[in-house]
Write a protein that holds these residues in place. Structure first.
Motif, mmCIF file in Angstrom:
data_model
loop_
_atom_site.group_PDB
_atom_site.id
_atom_site.type_symbol
_atom_site.label_atom_id
_atom_site.label_comp_id
_atom_site.label_asym_id
_atom_site.label_seq_id
_atom_site.Cartn_x
_atom_site.Cartn_y
_atom_site.Cartn_z
ATOM 1 N N GLY A 101 28.141 -9.599 12.821
ATOM 2 C CA GLY A 101 28.141 -8.610 11.749
ATOM 3 C C GLY A 101 29.478 -8.009 11.402
ATOM 4 N N GLY A 102 30.489 -8.238 12.190
ATOM 5 C CA GLY A 102 31.816 -7.764 11.842
ATOM 6 C C GLY A 102 32.253 -6.533 12.601
ATOM 7 N N PRO A 103 33.543 -6.241 12.518
ATOM 8 C CA PRO A 103 34.095 -5.065 13.197
ATOM 9 C C PRO A 103 33.491 -3.779 12.641
ATOM 10 N N ASP A 104 33.385 -2.780 13.525
ATOM 11 C CA ASP A 104 32.775 -1.521 13.118
ATOM 12 C C ASP A 104 33.394 -0.391 13.944
ATOM 13 N N PRO A 105 34.070 0.562 13.277
ATOM 14 C CA PRO A 105 34.716 1.635 14.023
ATOM 15 C C PRO A 105 33.736 2.593 14.706
ATOM 16 N N MET B 59 34.302 -3.918 21.694
ATOM 17 C CA MET B 59 35.026 -4.992 21.004
ATOM 18 C C MET B 59 34.957 -4.833 19.492
ATOM 19 N N LYS B 60 33.828 -4.381 18.979
ATOM 20 C CA LYS B 60 33.725 -4.163 17.533
ATOM 21 C C LYS B 60 34.693 -3.064 17.089
ATOM 22 N N ARG B 61 34.842 -2.038 17.911
ATOM 23 C CA ARG B 61 35.785 -0.959 17.585
ATOM 24 C C ARG B 61 37.225 -1.444 17.710
ATOM 25 N N LEU B 62 37.537 -2.142 18.802
ATOM 26 C CA LEU B 62 38.914 -2.610 19.016
ATOM 27 C C LEU B 62 39.358 -3.586 17.930
ATOM 28 N N ILE B 63 38.485 -4.528 17.587
ATOM 29 C CA ILE B 63 38.861 -5.491 16.550
ATOM 30 C C ILE B 63 39.030 -4.789 15.216
ATOM 31 N N HIS B 64 38.204 -3.806 14.935
ATOM 32 C CA HIS B 64 38.366 -3.045 13.697
ATOM 33 C C HIS B 64 39.690 -2.287 13.702
#
Length: 177
Positions: free
Chosen positions: A37-41, A47-52
């Motif tokens: 679903g993609g990066p998400d802050p 990992m979703k937060r870090l990649i975002h």
């Protein structure tokens, strides 16, 4: 047919073992983010937060917005390539010749998928979006090429190196004079 050389006699193969293990970590932890679903802050998954926050925001809109083709490519990277890379690293370490054909298929698929990804990173999708979503005025061109390419260029270079390395029929045997 002779016995495969030990990894100590194939010093440069350590490079492939290490790179495949690193690629596997990026597959499991990095590619699984766009795949799901993609990066998400605001995500509960770090990992979703870090990649975002660290990788995508203001640098890589292709990953930040994770359109369908990115999610599909990252799904394969995370859940098919990731485990394969660990098996391949072990097979190289042990000198298992059976890895040759799967490695050539993997390297070709990785190159092709990465090339499509890179094409969108460099040239964007604006003409495509203009055709299917007139007036959308959106594009995925990378905003920080040095940053984005430092992560993505190895996925173009290493597959070519793997094809070269695994092209011989028995890649772990001594070279015939």
């Amino acid at each position: 047919m002779s016995q495969p050389l030990s990894i100590d006699q194939r010093k440069f193969d350590w490079f492939y073992v290490v790179v495949l293990c690193i690629f596997s970590l990026f597959s499991f932890f990095g590619d699984s983010t766009p795949a799901t679903g993609g990066p998400d802050p605001h995500s509960g998954w770090i990992m979703k937060r870090l990649i975002h926050d660290i990788y995508a925001m203001g640098k890589d809109p292709l990953v930040l917005h994770s359109p369908v083709f990115v999610r599909v490519a990252c799904f394969f990277a995370a859940f098919i390539f990731g485990p394969f890379q660990l098996v391949a690293a072990w097979a190289i370490l042990k000198g298992k010749h059976w890895i040759r054909t799967p490695m050539l298929v993997y390297a070709g698929a990785l190159f092709e998928g990465s090339f499509i990804f890179e094409w969108a990173e460099w040239f964007g999708d604006k003409p495509f979006f203009d055709r299917v979503c007139p007036g959308a005025n959106f594009d995925f061109v990378q905003q920080n090429a040095l940053w984005v390419q430092s992560f993505n260029l190895p996925y173009i270079v290493v597959p070519v190196m793997l094809i070269w390395r695994f092209w011989p029929e028995r890649p772990f045997e001594p070279k015939q004079a």
